[in-house]
Design an enzyme around this catalytic site. Structure first.
Site, mmCIF file in Angstrom:
data_model
loop_
_atom_site.group_PDB
_atom_site.id
_atom_site.type_symbol
_atom_site.label_atom_id
_atom_site.label_comp_id
_atom_site.label_asym_id
_atom_site.label_seq_id
_atom_site.Cartn_x
_atom_site.Cartn_y
_atom_site.Cartn_z
ATOM 1 N N ALA A 145 0.833 -1.207 0.000
ATOM 2 C CA ALA A 145 0.000 0.000 0.000
ATOM 3 C C ALA A 145 0.865 1.253 0.000
ATOM 4 O O ALA A 145 0.631 2.186 -0.774
ATOM 5 C CB ALA A 145 -0.930 -0.001 1.208
ATOM 6 N N GLY A 147 0.086 -16.421 -0.332
ATOM 7 C CA GLY A 147 -0.979 -16.887 -1.212
ATOM 8 C C GLY A 147 -1.021 -16.250 -2.584
ATOM 9 O O GLY A 147 -0.874 -16.913 -3.599
ATOM 10 N N GLY A 148 -1.202 -14.933 -2.669
ATOM 11 C CA GLY A 148 -1.262 -14.295 -3.970
ATOM 12 C C GLY A 148 -2.164 -13.089 -3.977
ATOM 13 O O GLY A 148 -2.517 -12.536 -2.933
ATOM 14 N N THR A 178 3.970 -7.432 3.898
ATOM 15 C CA THR A 178 3.903 -7.763 2.475
ATOM 16 C C THR A 178 4.876 -8.856 2.061
ATOM 17 O O THR A 178 4.481 -9.828 1.396
ATOM 18 C CB THR A 178 4.102 -6.506 1.617
ATOM 19 O OG1 THR A 178 2.970 -5.641 1.788
ATOM 20 C CG2 THR A 178 4.222 -6.858 0.133
ATOM 21 N N LEU A 213 -3.534 -8.045 -0.454
ATOM 22 C CA LEU A 213 -2.572 -7.417 -1.359
ATOM 23 C C LEU A 213 -3.303 -6.586 -2.416
ATOM 24 O O LEU A 213 -2.856 -5.493 -2.781
ATOM 25 C CB LEU A 213 -1.697 -8.475 -2.021
ATOM 26 C CG LEU A 213 -0.697 -9.195 -1.106
ATOM 27 C CD1 LEU A 213 -0.028 -10.348 -1.843
ATOM 28 C CD2 LEU A 213 0.355 -8.228 -0.580
ATOM 29 N N HIS A 251 -3.641 -13.097 12.300
ATOM 30 C CA HIS A 251 -3.092 -12.923 10.955
ATOM 31 C C HIS A 251 -3.392 -11.558 10.345
ATOM 32 O O HIS A 251 -2.510 -10.928 9.779
ATOM 33 C CB HIS A 251 -3.665 -14.013 10.050
ATOM 34 C CG HIS A 251 -3.113 -14.030 8.661
ATOM 35 N ND1 HIS A 251 -1.762 -14.123 8.400
ATOM 36 C CD2 HIS A 251 -3.727 -13.984 7.441
ATOM 37 C CE1 HIS A 251 -1.563 -14.137 7.085
ATOM 38 N NE2 HIS A 251 -2.737 -14.030 6.483
ATOM 39 N N ARG A 268 -12.031 -11.282 6.233
ATOM 40 C CA ARG A 268 -11.387 -11.024 4.944
ATOM 41 C C ARG A 268 -11.368 -12.275 4.070
ATOM 42 O O ARG A 268 -10.996 -13.358 4.515
ATOM 43 C CB ARG A 268 -9.947 -10.548 5.166
ATOM 44 C CG ARG A 268 -9.168 -10.330 3.876
ATOM 45 C CD ARG A 268 -7.790 -9.785 4.157
ATOM 46 N NE ARG A 268 -6.929 -10.736 4.828
ATOM 47 C CZ ARG A 268 -6.152 -11.628 4.211
ATOM 48 N NH1 ARG A 268 -6.158 -11.700 2.885
ATOM 49 N NH2 ARG A 268 -5.372 -12.437 4.895
ATOM 50 N N ARG A 274 -12.244 -18.562 6.591
ATOM 51 C CA ARG A 274 -11.143 -18.745 7.532
ATOM 52 C C ARG A 274 -11.593 -18.806 8.990
ATOM 53 O O ARG A 274 -11.047 -19.578 9.776
ATOM 54 C CB ARG A 274 -10.117 -17.615 7.364
ATOM 55 C CG ARG A 274 -9.228 -17.790 6.158
ATOM 56 C CD ARG A 274 -8.225 -16.670 6.051
ATOM 57 N NE ARG A 274 -7.275 -16.945 4.974
ATOM 58 C CZ ARG A 274 -6.329 -16.116 4.593
ATOM 59 N NH1 ARG A 274 -6.205 -14.936 5.194
ATOM 60 N NH2 ARG A 274 -5.493 -16.435 3.620
ATOM 61 N N HIS A 280 -5.423 -16.854 11.072
ATOM 62 C CA HIS A 280 -5.156 -17.803 9.995
ATOM 63 C C HIS A 280 -5.246 -19.210 10.568
ATOM 64 O O HIS A 280 -4.688 -19.488 11.637
ATOM 65 C CB HIS A 280 -3.770 -17.556 9.389
ATOM 66 C CG HIS A 280 -3.607 -18.206 8.052
ATOM 67 N ND1 HIS A 280 -3.453 -19.572 7.907
ATOM 68 C CD2 HIS A 280 -3.580 -17.693 6.804
ATOM 69 C CE1 HIS A 280 -3.342 -19.852 6.614
ATOM 70 N NE2 HIS A 280 -3.419 -18.732 5.925
ATOM 71 N N GLU A 335 -8.366 -20.314 -3.518
ATOM 72 C CA GLU A 335 -8.259 -20.450 -2.071
ATOM 73 C C GLU A 335 -9.654 -20.496 -1.463
ATOM 74 O O GLU A 335 -10.667 -20.362 -2.164
ATOM 75 C CB GLU A 335 -7.421 -19.306 -1.487
ATOM 76 C CG GLU A 335 -5.976 -19.331 -1.966
ATOM 77 C CD GLU A 335 -5.115 -18.273 -1.317
ATOM 78 O OE1 GLU A 335 -5.535 -17.698 -0.312
ATOM 79 O OE2 GLU A 335 -4.002 -18.021 -1.824
#
Length: 509
Positions: free
Chosen positions: A11, A44-45, A39, A369, A328, A363, A268, A224, A110
Protein backbone atom coordinates in the site's frame (compact mmCIF):
# COMPACT_ATOMS: atom_id res chain seq x y z
CA UNK A 1 3.13 19.58 -2.44
CA UNK A 2 4.89 17.45 0.18
CA UNK A 3 3.44 14.01 0.87
CA UNK A 4 4.67 11.77 3.68
CA UNK A 5 4.04 8.05 3.31
CA UNK A 6 4.54 5.98 6.46
CA UNK A 7 5.15 2.30 5.76
CA UNK A 8 6.72 0.44 2.86
CA UNK A 9 4.51 -2.54 2.11
CA UNK A 10 2.39 -2.80 -1.04
CA UNK A 11 0.00 0.00 0.00
CA UNK A 12 2.71 2.47 0.96
CA UNK A 13 4.96 1.77 -2.02
CA UNK A 14 2.03 1.99 -4.45
CA UNK A 15 0.88 5.28 -2.91
CA UNK A 16 4.40 6.72 -3.00
CA UNK A 17 4.93 5.79 -6.66
CA UNK A 18 1.59 7.25 -7.73
CA UNK A 19 2.13 10.49 -5.80
CA UNK A 20 5.66 10.84 -7.18
CA UNK A 21 4.47 10.22 -10.74
CA UNK A 22 1.87 12.97 -10.22
CA UNK A 23 4.76 15.38 -9.69
CA UNK A 24 4.79 15.78 -5.91
CA UNK A 25 7.62 15.64 -3.37
CA UNK A 26 7.27 12.29 -1.64
CA UNK A 27 9.15 10.84 1.31
CA UNK A 28 8.68 7.30 2.57
CA UNK A 29 9.26 6.75 6.29
CA UNK A 30 9.62 3.11 7.26
CA UNK A 31 10.15 1.56 10.67
CA UNK A 32 12.60 -1.01 9.36
CA UNK A 33 14.11 -1.23 5.92
CA UNK A 34 12.45 -0.46 2.62
CA UNK A 35 10.09 -3.30 1.70
CA UNK A 36 9.80 -4.68 5.24
CA UNK A 37 6.52 -5.40 6.97
CA UNK A 38 3.83 -7.99 6.28
CA UNK A 39 3.90 -7.76 2.47
CA UNK A 40 7.08 -9.85 1.95
CA UNK A 41 5.61 -12.58 4.15
CA UNK A 42 2.45 -12.98 2.03
CA UNK A 43 2.39 -16.43 0.45
CA UNK A 44 -0.98 -16.89 -1.21
CA UNK A 45 -1.26 -14.29 -3.97
CA UNK A 46 -3.39 -11.50 -5.39
CA UNK A 47 -7.02 -12.12 -6.29
CA UNK A 48 -8.49 -10.39 -9.33
CA UNK A 49 -7.66 -12.16 -12.59
CA UNK A 50 -10.80 -13.67 -14.05
CA UNK A 51 -10.83 -16.71 -16.29
CA UNK A 52 -13.65 -18.37 -18.21
CA UNK A 53 -16.84 -18.45 -16.18
CA UNK A 54 -15.53 -15.95 -13.63
CA UNK A 55 -16.09 -12.20 -13.31
CA UNK A 56 -15.65 -9.17 -11.05
CA UNK A 57 -19.27 -9.65 -9.98
CA UNK A 58 -18.53 -13.19 -8.81
CA UNK A 59 -15.46 -11.94 -6.94
CA UNK A 60 -17.62 -9.28 -5.31
CA UNK A 61 -20.19 -11.87 -4.26
CA UNK A 62 -17.49 -14.02 -2.67
CA UNK A 63 -16.03 -11.00 -0.85
CA UNK A 64 -19.43 -9.95 0.48
CA UNK A 65 -20.21 -13.49 1.58
CA UNK A 66 -16.92 -13.83 3.47
CA UNK A 67 -17.55 -10.44 5.10
CA UNK A 68 -20.67 -11.87 6.80
CA UNK A 69 -22.92 -9.04 5.69
CA UNK A 70 -20.78 -6.22 7.06
CA UNK A 71 -18.70 -5.34 4.00
CA UNK A 72 -19.38 -2.02 2.29
CA UNK A 73 -20.73 -2.92 -1.20
CA UNK A 74 -19.36 0.30 -2.70
CA UNK A 75 -15.86 -0.43 -1.41
CA UNK A 76 -16.07 -4.00 -2.69
CA UNK A 77 -17.12 -2.72 -6.11
CA UNK A 78 -14.08 -0.43 -6.19
CA UNK A 79 -11.83 -3.35 -5.24
CA UNK A 80 -13.01 -5.76 -7.93
CA UNK A 81 -13.49 -3.19 -10.70
CA UNK A 82 -10.03 -1.67 -10.32
CA UNK A 83 -8.17 -4.84 -9.43
CA UNK A 84 -7.22 -5.83 -12.99
CA UNK A 85 -5.59 -2.45 -13.62
CA UNK A 86 -3.56 -2.66 -10.43
CA UNK A 87 -2.39 -6.20 -11.20
CA UNK A 88 -1.38 -5.05 -14.68
CA UNK A 89 0.49 -2.19 -13.05
CA UNK A 90 2.37 -4.62 -10.77
CA UNK A 91 3.41 -6.60 -13.82
CA UNK A 92 4.56 -3.42 -15.57
CA UNK A 93 6.62 -2.50 -12.52
CA UNK A 94 8.45 -5.82 -12.73
CA UNK A 95 6.51 -8.29 -10.60
CA UNK A 96 7.12 -11.73 -12.13
CA UNK A 97 3.90 -13.63 -11.51
CA UNK A 98 3.99 -17.35 -12.26
CA UNK A 99 2.96 -18.32 -15.78
CA UNK A 100 2.08 -21.48 -17.69
CA UNK A 101 4.21 -22.75 -20.59
CA UNK A 102 2.07 -20.75 -23.02
CA UNK A 103 2.75 -17.52 -21.13
CA UNK A 104 -0.65 -17.12 -19.50
CA UNK A 105 -0.88 -16.31 -15.82
CA UNK A 106 -1.31 -19.32 -13.57
CA UNK A 107 -4.45 -18.95 -11.45
CA UNK A 108 -4.95 -20.53 -8.05
CA UNK A 109 -7.98 -20.93 -5.82
CA UNK A 110 -8.26 -20.45 -2.07
CA UNK A 111 -10.95 -20.92 0.54
CA UNK A 112 -14.32 -19.20 -0.02
CA UNK A 113 -13.48 -18.28 -3.64
CA UNK A 114 -15.89 -19.69 -6.21
CA UNK A 115 -13.24 -19.82 -8.93
CA UNK A 116 -9.49 -19.84 -9.52
CA UNK A 117 -8.64 -16.12 -9.79
CA UNK A 118 -5.47 -15.70 -7.72
CA UNK A 119 -2.09 -14.93 -9.27
CA UNK A 120 1.05 -15.87 -7.37
CA UNK A 121 4.80 -15.52 -7.74
CA UNK A 122 7.54 -17.98 -6.91
CA UNK A 123 4.86 -20.47 -5.95
CA UNK A 124 4.40 -19.24 -2.39
CA UNK A 125 6.62 -16.14 -2.40
CA UNK A 126 4.18 -13.62 -3.88
CA UNK A 127 4.61 -10.92 -1.28
CA UNK A 128 8.39 -11.13 -1.38
CA UNK A 129 8.37 -10.67 -5.15
CA UNK A 130 5.99 -7.71 -4.93
CA UNK A 131 8.10 -6.07 -2.21
CA UNK A 132 11.24 -6.60 -4.30
CA UNK A 133 9.80 -5.13 -7.49
CA UNK A 134 8.10 -2.13 -5.88
CA UNK A 135 11.14 -1.33 -3.73
CA UNK A 136 13.28 -1.38 -6.86
CA UNK A 137 10.80 0.93 -8.61
CA UNK A 138 10.93 3.37 -5.68
CA UNK A 139 14.73 3.38 -5.73
CA UNK A 140 14.78 3.85 -9.50
CA UNK A 141 12.37 6.77 -9.25
CA UNK A 142 14.62 8.54 -6.77
CA UNK A 143 11.93 8.80 -4.08
CA UNK A 144 13.40 9.80 -0.72
CA UNK A 145 13.32 6.92 1.79
CA UNK A 146 14.04 7.30 5.51
CA UNK A 147 14.65 3.89 7.06
CA UNK A 148 14.59 3.21 10.80
CA UNK A 149 11.95 5.93 11.28
CA UNK A 150 9.41 5.10 13.98
CA UNK A 151 6.11 7.00 13.94
CA UNK A 152 5.59 8.55 17.39
CA UNK A 153 2.66 10.84 16.67
CA UNK A 154 0.85 12.90 14.06
CA UNK A 155 1.38 16.66 14.19
CA UNK A 156 -1.54 19.03 14.21
CA UNK A 157 -1.61 21.59 11.41
CA UNK A 158 -3.74 24.68 10.92
CA UNK A 159 -6.48 22.33 9.73
CA UNK A 160 -6.18 18.67 10.61
CA UNK A 161 -2.91 16.78 10.36
CA UNK A 162 0.18 18.73 9.33
CA UNK A 163 3.05 16.29 9.62
CA UNK A 164 4.81 13.61 11.65
CA UNK A 165 6.80 13.22 14.85
CA UNK A 166 9.34 10.46 14.36
CA UNK A 167 11.96 8.65 16.37
CA UNK A 168 15.02 8.36 14.16
CA UNK A 169 18.33 7.14 15.54
CA UNK A 170 17.13 7.70 19.09
CA UNK A 171 16.17 11.34 18.46
CA UNK A 172 12.74 12.91 18.03
CA UNK A 173 12.30 14.61 14.65
CA UNK A 174 9.32 16.64 13.40
CA UNK A 175 8.59 16.57 9.67
CA UNK A 176 5.84 18.81 8.23
CA UNK A 177 3.76 17.56 5.31
CA UNK A 178 0.81 18.74 3.26
CA UNK A 179 -0.64 15.22 3.44
CA UNK A 180 0.19 12.10 5.42
CA UNK A 181 -0.64 8.64 4.07
CA UNK A 182 -0.46 5.94 6.74
CA UNK A 183 0.35 2.45 5.46
CA UNK A 184 1.80 0.98 8.63
CA UNK A 185 -0.02 -2.36 8.64
CA UNK A 186 -1.85 -4.09 11.46
CA UNK A 187 -1.30 -5.11 15.07
CA UNK A 188 -0.63 -8.84 15.09
CA UNK A 189 1.78 -8.44 18.01
CA UNK A 190 -1.26 -8.00 20.25
CA UNK A 191 -1.46 -11.79 20.40
CA UNK A 192 0.75 -14.57 21.73
CA UNK A 193 0.53 -16.41 18.41
CA UNK A 194 0.73 -14.45 15.17
CA UNK A 195 1.96 -14.72 11.62
CA UNK A 196 2.93 -11.03 11.66
CA UNK A 197 6.52 -9.81 11.94
CA UNK A 198 7.80 -8.30 15.18
CA UNK A 199 7.19 -4.75 13.96
CA UNK A 200 3.41 -5.15 13.60
CA UNK A 201 2.57 -3.17 16.74
CA UNK A 202 -0.27 -1.01 15.41
CA UNK A 203 1.73 2.23 15.39
CA UNK A 204 -0.31 3.99 12.71
CA UNK A 205 -3.69 3.10 14.23
CA UNK A 206 -2.55 4.20 17.69
CA UNK A 207 -1.22 7.52 16.38
CA UNK A 208 -4.49 8.12 14.53
CA UNK A 209 -6.51 7.42 17.70
CA UNK A 210 -4.41 9.88 19.69
CA UNK A 211 -4.88 12.50 16.97
CA UNK A 212 -8.66 12.11 17.09
CA UNK A 213 -9.33 10.09 13.93
CA UNK A 214 -12.17 7.57 13.88
CA UNK A 215 -11.24 3.90 13.92
CA UNK A 216 -13.64 0.97 13.69
CA UNK A 217 -14.08 -2.80 13.50
CA UNK A 218 -11.06 -3.56 15.69
CA UNK A 219 -12.96 -6.54 17.11
CA UNK A 220 -12.68 -8.28 13.74
CA UNK A 221 -9.30 -10.00 13.94
CA UNK A 222 -8.69 -12.77 11.44
CA UNK A 223 -6.85 -15.82 12.71
CA UNK A 224 -5.16 -17.80 10.00
CA UNK A 225 -6.12 -21.45 10.45
CA UNK A 226 -2.82 -23.10 9.59
CA UNK A 227 0.47 -22.07 11.16
CA UNK A 228 3.11 -24.72 11.72
CA UNK A 229 2.77 -25.77 15.36
CA UNK A 230 6.47 -26.33 15.84
CA UNK A 231 9.01 -23.63 16.66
CA UNK A 232 8.68 -20.02 15.52
CA UNK A 233 5.25 -19.42 13.93
CA UNK A 234 5.40 -20.10 10.21
CA UNK A 235 2.35 -19.72 8.00
CA UNK A 236 1.19 -22.61 5.84
CA UNK A 237 -0.63 -20.90 3.00
CA UNK A 238 -4.34 -21.43 2.49
CA UNK A 239 -3.40 -22.20 -1.11
CA UNK A 240 -2.14 -25.57 0.14
CA UNK A 241 -5.71 -26.48 1.05
CA UNK A 242 -6.84 -24.93 -2.22
CA UNK A 243 -4.61 -27.46 -3.99
CA UNK A 244 -6.25 -30.35 -2.12
CA UNK A 245 -4.61 -30.72 1.31
CA UNK A 246 -6.94 -31.77 4.14
CA UNK A 247 -7.21 -31.17 7.88
CA UNK A 248 -7.43 -34.27 10.06
CA UNK A 249 -7.68 -35.05 13.76
CA UNK A 250 -5.82 -37.78 15.63
CA UNK A 251 -8.22 -40.39 14.19
CA UNK A 252 -7.69 -39.21 10.61
CA UNK A 253 -11.18 -37.67 10.50
CA UNK A 254 -11.71 -34.59 8.27
CA UNK A 255 -13.45 -32.70 11.05
CA UNK A 256 -13.99 -29.40 9.18
CA UNK A 257 -16.97 -30.94 7.38
CA UNK A 258 -18.63 -31.24 10.80
CA UNK A 259 -18.69 -27.42 10.91
CA UNK A 260 -19.33 -26.38 7.30
CA UNK A 261 -20.27 -28.07 4.00
CA UNK A 262 -17.15 -26.62 2.32
CA UNK A 263 -14.88 -28.38 4.80
CA UNK A 264 -11.30 -27.14 4.62
CA UNK A 265 -12.32 -24.48 2.08
CA UNK A 266 -14.87 -22.83 4.39
CA UNK A 267 -14.24 -19.20 5.41
CA UNK A 268 -11.14 -18.74 7.53
CA UNK A 269 -12.97 -17.96 10.76
CA UNK A 270 -14.96 -21.20 10.54
CA UNK A 271 -11.88 -23.31 9.85
CA UNK A 272 -9.80 -21.60 12.54
CA UNK A 273 -12.46 -22.18 15.22
CA UNK A 274 -12.92 -25.77 14.13
CA UNK A 275 -9.19 -26.36 14.52
CA UNK A 276 -9.09 -24.67 17.93
CA UNK A 277 -11.99 -26.72 19.26
CA UNK A 278 -10.67 -30.02 17.94
CA UNK A 279 -7.16 -29.34 19.26
CA UNK A 280 -8.57 -28.50 22.70
CA UNK A 281 -10.68 -31.66 22.66
CA UNK A 282 -7.83 -33.98 21.75
CA UNK A 283 -5.14 -32.16 23.72
CA UNK A 284 -2.74 -31.78 20.79
CA UNK A 285 -2.57 -29.95 17.47
CA UNK A 286 -4.55 -31.12 14.48
CA UNK A 287 -2.66 -31.98 11.30
CA UNK A 288 -2.57 -30.78 7.73
CA UNK A 289 -2.30 -33.68 5.29
CA UNK A 290 -0.79 -32.69 1.96
CA UNK A 291 0.68 -36.10 1.15
CA UNK A 292 -1.71 -36.68 -1.75
CA UNK A 293 -0.08 -33.81 -3.65
CA UNK A 294 3.26 -35.63 -3.80
CA UNK A 295 6.81 -34.42 -3.20
CA UNK A 296 7.36 -32.97 -6.67
CA UNK A 297 4.16 -30.93 -6.73
CA UNK A 298 4.73 -29.59 -3.19
CA UNK A 299 8.29 -28.54 -3.99
CA UNK A 300 7.29 -26.84 -7.24
CA UNK A 301 4.14 -25.08 -6.04
CA UNK A 302 5.24 -24.27 -2.47
CA UNK A 303 9.04 -24.07 -2.47
CA UNK A 304 9.31 -21.83 0.61
CA UNK A 305 6.95 -23.95 2.70
CA UNK A 306 8.63 -27.11 1.46
CA UNK A 307 12.05 -25.82 2.50
CA UNK A 308 11.00 -24.58 5.94
CA UNK A 309 9.01 -27.67 6.88
CA UNK A 310 11.93 -29.89 5.90
CA UNK A 311 14.35 -27.69 7.85
CA UNK A 312 12.15 -28.30 10.89
CA UNK A 313 12.26 -32.05 10.46
CA UNK A 314 9.01 -32.72 8.59
CA UNK A 315 8.65 -34.47 5.25
CA UNK A 316 5.19 -33.20 4.45
CA UNK A 317 5.05 -35.26 1.29
CA UNK A 318 4.99 -38.36 3.52
CA UNK A 319 3.43 -37.21 6.80
CA UNK A 320 0.74 -34.81 7.98
CA UNK A 321 2.18 -31.80 9.79
CA UNK A 322 0.89 -30.17 13.03
CA UNK A 323 -0.87 -26.82 12.61
CA UNK A 324 -2.56 -24.24 14.81
CA UNK A 325 -4.39 -20.94 14.26
CA UNK A 326 -2.60 -17.62 14.79
CA UNK A 327 -3.55 -13.93 14.57
CA UNK A 328 -3.09 -12.92 10.96
CA UNK A 329 -5.02 -9.86 9.74
CA UNK A 330 -6.95 -6.94 11.21
CA UNK A 331 -10.12 -6.14 9.28
CA UNK A 332 -10.65 -2.90 11.20
CA UNK A 333 -8.51 0.20 11.46
CA UNK A 334 -8.64 3.88 10.55
CA UNK A 335 -12.03 4.70 9.02
CA UNK A 336 -11.60 5.92 5.44
CA UNK A 337 -13.79 6.83 2.53
CA UNK A 338 -13.39 5.22 -0.88
CA UNK A 339 -10.39 7.47 -1.58
CA UNK A 340 -8.47 6.64 1.57
CA UNK A 341 -9.32 9.88 3.41
CA UNK A 342 -9.76 9.63 7.17
CA UNK A 343 -12.06 11.76 9.30
CA UNK A 344 -9.14 14.18 9.84
CA UNK A 345 -8.14 16.59 7.04
CA UNK A 346 -4.68 15.86 5.74
CA UNK A 347 -4.64 12.24 6.98
CA UNK A 348 -5.17 9.29 4.64
CA UNK A 349 -4.68 5.57 5.14
CA UNK A 350 -4.36 2.48 2.94
CA UNK A 351 -3.72 -1.20 3.43
CA UNK A 352 -4.22 -3.12 6.67
CA UNK A 353 -4.05 0.05 8.77
CA UNK A 354 -7.27 1.27 7.13
CA UNK A 355 -10.88 0.26 7.56
CA UNK A 356 -12.00 0.67 3.94
CA UNK A 357 -15.12 -1.44 4.38
CA UNK A 358 -13.96 -4.14 1.95
CA UNK A 359 -13.48 -6.93 4.46
CA UNK A 360 -16.46 -6.54 6.77
CA UNK A 361 -16.31 -9.12 9.54
CA UNK A 362 -13.94 -11.49 7.74
CA UNK A 363 -11.39 -11.02 4.94
CA UNK A 364 -11.60 -13.16 1.82
CA UNK A 365 -8.26 -14.83 1.11
CA UNK A 366 -5.85 -12.93 -1.19
CA UNK A 367 -7.88 -9.72 -1.06
CA UNK A 368 -5.36 -7.96 1.18
CA UNK A 369 -2.57 -7.42 -1.36
CA UNK A 370 -5.22 -6.35 -3.86
CA UNK A 371 -6.70 -3.88 -1.38
CA UNK A 372 -3.26 -2.41 -0.70
CA UNK A 373 -2.64 -1.82 -4.39
CA UNK A 374 -6.12 -0.49 -5.22
CA UNK A 375 -6.56 1.82 -2.23
CA UNK A 376 -2.90 2.83 -2.12
CA UNK A 377 -3.34 4.26 -5.61
CA UNK A 378 -6.64 5.93 -4.67
CA UNK A 379 -5.17 7.46 -1.50
CA UNK A 380 -2.31 8.95 -3.51
CA UNK A 381 -4.76 10.45 -6.01
CA UNK A 382 -6.86 11.97 -3.22
CA UNK A 383 -3.79 13.35 -1.42
CA UNK A 384 -2.53 15.06 -4.54
CA UNK A 385 -5.97 16.36 -5.48
CA UNK A 386 -7.30 17.68 -2.17
CA UNK A 387 -4.94 17.00 0.76
CA UNK A 388 -6.86 19.08 3.30
CA UNK A 389 -10.16 17.29 2.72
CA UNK A 390 -11.50 14.65 5.09
CA UNK A 391 -13.78 11.77 4.17
CA UNK A 392 -16.75 13.08 2.21
CA UNK A 393 -19.06 10.07 2.11
CA UNK A 394 -19.84 9.63 5.76
CA UNK A 395 -16.59 8.72 7.47
CA UNK A 396 -17.49 7.10 10.76
CA UNK A 397 -21.15 7.14 9.72
CA UNK A 398 -20.37 4.34 7.25
CA UNK A 399 -19.84 1.83 10.07
CA UNK A 400 -21.74 0.37 12.97
CA UNK A 401 -21.26 2.94 15.74
CA UNK A 402 -20.82 0.22 18.35
CA UNK A 403 -17.36 -0.43 17.00
CA UNK A 404 -16.27 3.15 16.37
CA UNK A 405 -13.64 4.82 18.52
CA UNK A 406 -12.89 8.51 17.98
CA UNK A 407 -9.79 9.75 19.75
CA UNK A 408 -8.34 8.30 22.93
CA UNK A 409 -11.16 9.40 25.22
CA UNK A 410 -14.09 7.48 23.77
CA UNK A 411 -14.22 3.72 24.22
CA UNK A 412 -17.32 1.70 23.44
CA UNK A 413 -19.09 0.65 26.65
CA UNK A 414 -18.54 -2.91 27.79
CA UNK A 415 -19.10 -5.03 30.86
CA UNK A 416 -15.65 -4.41 32.33
CA UNK A 417 -15.22 -4.80 36.05
CA UNK A 418 -13.41 -2.12 37.97
CA UNK A 419 -9.68 -2.48 38.40
CA UNK A 420 -9.94 -3.55 42.06
CA UNK A 421 -12.04 -6.58 41.04
CA UNK A 422 -9.34 -8.13 38.88
CA UNK A 423 -7.66 -9.97 41.74
CA UNK A 424 -4.09 -11.18 41.37
CA UNK A 425 -3.22 -9.27 38.26
CA UNK A 426 0.16 -9.92 36.66
CA UNK A 427 2.55 -7.03 36.17
CA UNK A 428 2.61 -5.65 32.66
CA UNK A 429 4.92 -7.11 30.07
CA UNK A 430 4.38 -7.46 26.38
CA UNK A 431 4.23 -11.23 26.79
CA UNK A 432 1.58 -10.90 29.51
CA UNK A 433 -0.53 -8.63 27.29
CA UNK A 434 -0.19 -10.99 24.34
CA UNK A 435 -1.26 -13.99 26.41
CA UNK A 436 -4.20 -12.08 27.89
CA UNK A 437 -5.37 -11.06 24.42
CA UNK A 438 -4.90 -14.59 23.06
CA UNK A 439 -6.93 -16.18 25.85
CA UNK A 440 -9.63 -13.53 26.31
CA UNK A 441 -9.89 -11.55 23.06
CA UNK A 442 -8.86 -14.28 20.64
CA UNK A 443 -10.71 -16.88 18.62
CA UNK A 444 -13.37 -17.64 21.22
CA UNK A 445 -14.64 -14.80 23.44
CA UNK A 446 -16.86 -14.64 26.51
CA UNK A 447 -18.36 -11.88 28.65
CA UNK A 448 -16.14 -12.92 31.56
CA UNK A 449 -12.95 -13.05 29.54
CA UNK A 450 -13.55 -9.71 27.87
CA UNK A 451 -14.39 -8.04 31.19
CA UNK A 452 -11.16 -9.33 32.71
CA UNK A 453 -9.16 -8.19 29.72
CA UNK A 454 -10.66 -4.68 29.73
CA UNK A 455 -10.04 -4.20 33.44
CA UNK A 456 -6.49 -5.55 33.33
CA UNK A 457 -5.52 -3.45 30.30
CA UNK A 458 -7.06 -0.37 31.92
CA UNK A 459 -4.94 -0.92 35.03
CA UNK A 460 -1.77 -1.50 33.02
CA UNK A 461 -2.34 1.71 31.06
CA UNK A 462 -2.93 3.69 34.26
CA UNK A 463 0.36 2.46 35.70
CA UNK A 464 2.46 2.93 32.56
CA UNK A 465 5.23 5.52 32.56
CA UNK A 466 5.68 7.93 29.66
CA UNK A 467 7.38 6.05 26.82
CA UNK A 468 11.01 6.82 26.17
CA UNK A 469 12.49 4.09 24.01
CA UNK A 470 11.12 2.64 20.78
CA UNK A 471 10.02 -0.47 22.68
CA UNK A 472 8.19 1.71 25.21
CA UNK A 473 6.33 3.46 22.40
CA UNK A 474 5.40 0.12 20.83
CA UNK A 475 4.10 -1.16 24.17
CA UNK A 476 2.02 1.98 24.66
CA UNK A 477 0.56 1.54 21.19
CA UNK A 478 -0.27 -2.10 21.84
CA UNK A 479 -1.97 -1.24 25.13
CA UNK A 480 -4.07 1.49 23.49
CA UNK A 481 -5.19 -0.76 20.67
CA UNK A 482 -5.77 -3.68 23.05
CA UNK A 483 -8.10 -1.50 25.11
CA UNK A 484 -10.02 -0.41 22.02
CA UNK A 485 -10.18 -3.95 20.62
CA UNK A 486 -11.41 -5.54 23.84
CA UNK A 487 -14.00 -2.79 24.32
CA UNK A 488 -15.28 -3.16 20.77
CA UNK A 489 -15.52 -6.92 21.23
CA UNK A 490 -17.47 -6.49 24.46
CA UNK A 491 -19.90 -4.10 22.79
CA UNK A 492 -20.69 -6.48 19.92
CA UNK A 493 -22.66 -9.14 21.78
CA UNK A 494 -23.64 -11.23 18.74
CA UNK A 495 -21.26 -13.54 16.90
CA UNK A 496 -20.44 -12.47 13.35
CA UNK A 497 -17.54 -13.38 11.10
CA UNK A 498 -14.23 -13.45 12.93
CA UNK A 499 -15.84 -12.17 16.14
CA UNK A 500 -17.24 -15.15 18.05
CA UNK A 501 -18.93 -15.05 21.45
CA UNK A 502 -19.35 -18.13 23.64
CA UNK A 503 -21.19 -18.59 26.90
CA UNK A 504 -18.19 -19.98 28.75
CA UNK A 505 -14.48 -19.62 28.24
CA UNK A 506 -12.72 -22.23 26.15
CA UNK A 507 -8.95 -22.03 26.52
CA UNK A 508 -7.00 -21.71 23.28
CA UNK A 509 -3.32 -22.02 24.06
Amino acid sequence: MTIAVVGSGIAGLTAALHAHEAGHAVTIYTKGRLGDGCTPHAQGGVAGVYGAGDSPAAHADDTLSAGAGLSDPDAVEVLVSEGAARIAELIARGVAFDRADDGTLLLGREAAHSAARIVHAGGDATGAEIARALSAAVRAAGIEVVEGAFLVDLLQGDVGVGGLRLLVGGALVDRPADAVILATGGAGQLFAHTTNPAGATGDGIAAAIRAGAAVADLEFVQFHPTVLADGTPFLISEAVRGEGATLIDEDGHRFCFDEHPDGELAPRDVVARAIARRAARQGRPVRLDATALGARRLAERFPTIDRVTRERGFDWSREAIPVTPAAHYLMGGIVTDLDGRSTLPGLLAAGEVARTGVHGANRLASNSLLEGAVFGARAAAAATRSPRSSSEDGGADRVDTRSVLIGSHRVSPGSARSTNEVGDRAEFSRAALQQLMWESVGLLRTDEGLAEAIATIRAWRAEAAAPASLTDHEDANLLLIAAATASAAASRTESVGAHFRERSLIGVR
